[in-house]
Design a protein around this motif. Structure first.
Motif, mmCIF file in Angstrom:
data_model
loop_
_atom_site.group_PDB
_atom_site.id
_atom_site.type_symbol
_atom_site.label_atom_id
_atom_site.label_comp_id
_atom_site.label_asym_id
_atom_site.label_seq_id
_atom_site.Cartn_x
_atom_site.Cartn_y
_atom_site.Cartn_z
ATOM 1 N N VAL A 1 0.841 -1.201 0.000
ATOM 2 C CA VAL A 1 0.000 0.000 0.000
ATOM 3 C C VAL A 1 0.874 1.248 0.000
ATOM 4 N N ILE A 2 1.939 1.244 0.766
ATOM 5 C CA ILE A 2 2.832 2.398 0.818
ATOM 6 C C ILE A 2 3.543 2.581 -0.518
ATOM 7 N N ALA A 3 3.979 1.487 -1.141
ATOM 8 C CA ALA A 3 4.644 1.609 -2.446
ATOM 9 C C ALA A 3 3.703 2.187 -3.493
ATOM 10 N N VAL A 4 2.459 1.755 -3.506
ATOM 11 C CA VAL A 4 1.487 2.286 -4.470
ATOM 12 C C VAL A 4 1.158 3.739 -4.149
ATOM 13 N N ALA A 5 1.074 4.084 -2.876
ATOM 14 C CA ALA A 5 0.802 5.474 -2.505
ATOM 15 C C ALA A 5 1.930 6.389 -2.962
ATOM 16 N N ILE A 6 3.163 5.957 -2.799
ATOM 17 C CA ILE A 6 4.295 6.775 -3.232
ATOM 18 C C ILE A 6 4.346 6.857 -4.749
ATOM 19 N N TYR A 7 4.037 5.775 -5.432
ATOM 20 C CA TYR A 7 4.011 5.805 -6.896
ATOM 21 C C TYR A 7 2.944 6.769 -7.407
ATOM 22 N N SER A 8 1.764 6.728 -6.820
ATOM 23 C CA SER A 8 0.710 7.633 -7.276
ATOM 24 C C SER A 8 1.026 9.078 -6.897
ATOM 25 N N PHE A 9 1.687 9.292 -5.756
ATOM 26 C CA PHE A 9 2.110 10.640 -5.384
ATOM 27 C C PHE A 9 3.124 11.180 -6.381
ATOM 28 N N MET A 10 4.085 10.360 -6.768
ATOM 29 C CA MET A 10 5.098 10.813 -7.724
ATOM 30 C C MET A 10 4.489 11.074 -9.091
ATOM 31 N N THR A 11 3.506 10.290 -9.482
ATOM 32 C CA THR A 11 2.833 10.522 -10.760
ATOM 33 C C THR A 11 2.064 11.833 -10.724
ATOM 34 N N ALA A 12 1.361 12.089 -9.640
ATOM 35 C CA ALA A 12 0.607 13.334 -9.521
ATOM 36 C C ALA A 12 1.525 14.535 -9.340
ATOM 37 N N TRP A 13 2.686 14.333 -8.720
ATOM 38 C CA TRP A 13 3.622 15.423 -8.464
ATOM 39 C C TRP A 13 4.129 16.031 -9.773
ATOM 40 N N GLY A 14 4.370 15.205 -10.756
ATOM 41 C CA GLY A 14 4.930 15.688 -12.006
ATOM 42 C C GLY A 14 3.897 16.014 -13.070
ATOM 43 N N GLU A 15 2.648 15.921 -12.759
ATOM 44 C CA GLU A 15 1.595 16.180 -13.747
ATOM 45 C C GLU A 15 1.470 17.676 -13.982
ATOM 46 N N VAL A 16 1.922 18.145 -15.147
ATOM 47 C CA VAL A 16 1.902 19.564 -15.459
ATOM 48 C C VAL A 16 0.723 19.921 -16.361
ATOM 49 N N LEU A 17 0.446 19.113 -17.348
ATOM 50 C CA LEU A 17 -0.595 19.446 -18.313
ATOM 51 C C LEU A 17 -1.969 19.528 -17.644
ATOM 52 N N PHE A 18 -2.331 18.509 -16.903
ATOM 53 C CA PHE A 18 -3.637 18.502 -16.233
ATOM 54 C C PHE A 18 -3.731 19.648 -15.229
ATOM 55 N N ALA A 19 -2.662 19.879 -14.469
ATOM 56 C CA ALA A 19 -2.684 20.940 -13.469
ATOM 57 C C ALA A 19 -2.730 22.317 -14.101
ATOM 58 N N SER A 20 -2.089 22.510 -15.232
ATOM 59 C CA SER A 20 -2.112 23.827 -15.856
ATOM 60 C C SER A 20 -3.480 24.145 -16.441
ATOM 61 N N VAL A 21 -4.226 23.124 -16.839
ATOM 62 C CA VAL A 21 -5.564 23.355 -17.376
ATOM 63 C C VAL A 21 -6.572 23.569 -16.251
ATOM 64 N N MET A 22 -6.438 22.848 -15.165
ATOM 65 C CA MET A 22 -7.444 22.856 -14.110
ATOM 66 C C MET A 22 -7.227 23.908 -13.016
ATOM 67 N N THR A 23 -6.090 24.599 -13.008
ATOM 68 C CA THR A 23 -5.830 25.566 -11.952
ATOM 69 C C THR A 23 -5.817 26.983 -12.512
ATOM 70 N N THR A 24 -5.879 27.935 -11.600
ATOM 71 C CA THR A 24 -5.791 29.344 -11.974
ATOM 72 C C THR A 24 -4.525 29.940 -11.357
#
Length: 119
Positions: free
Chosen positions: A40-63
């Motif tokens: 569970v911890i390994a998957v949580a860290i993997y999903s955190f790292m994936t979300a951490w580097g997400e630029v395209l989705f964050a640039s569209v959805m944030t102000t």
């Protein structure tokens, strides 16, 4: 991602918890999840790292008022200039929480790697 890891946990643990008086949710919370903690911890860290580097989705959805760190780092480069000093300083500051989180979770990684080796 956790299906394989949960399949590696013996069903006898679940059955023993049910025999000892736990209900299905009690067996899950008291026996199965502690046994699956490294996965569970390994998957949580993997999903955190994936979300951490997400630029395209964050640039569209944030102000401008509520942008993420990765989008904020992108603001240091313009069409005419790239502010390398500021980018590197900000990247260092941004990476500190990730490094601290990894150091705190390191023992769980070692437990997850060696869990399948011992019979």
């Amino acid at each position: 991602m956790l299906v394989g890891y949960f399949d590696s946990i013996p069903r006898e643990l679940d059955e023993a918890a049910l025999v000892d008086g736990c209900g299905p949710l009690g067996a899950l919370g008291r026996v199965v999840l502690p046994a699956a903690r490294p996965g569970v911890i390994a998957v949580a860290i993997y999903s955190f790292m994936t979300a951490w580097g997400e630029v395209l989705f964050a640039s569209v959805m944030t102000t401008e008022a509520n942008r993420t760190l990765s989008v904020g780092l992108r603001q240091y480069s313009t069409q005419t200039n790239v502010y390398w000093n500021q980018i590197m300083a900000a990247a260092l500051v941004v990476s500190i929480p990730v490094v601290i989180g990894f150091l705190l979770a390191q023992r769980h990684f070692v437990a997850g790697v060696t869990a399948g080796a011992v019979k």
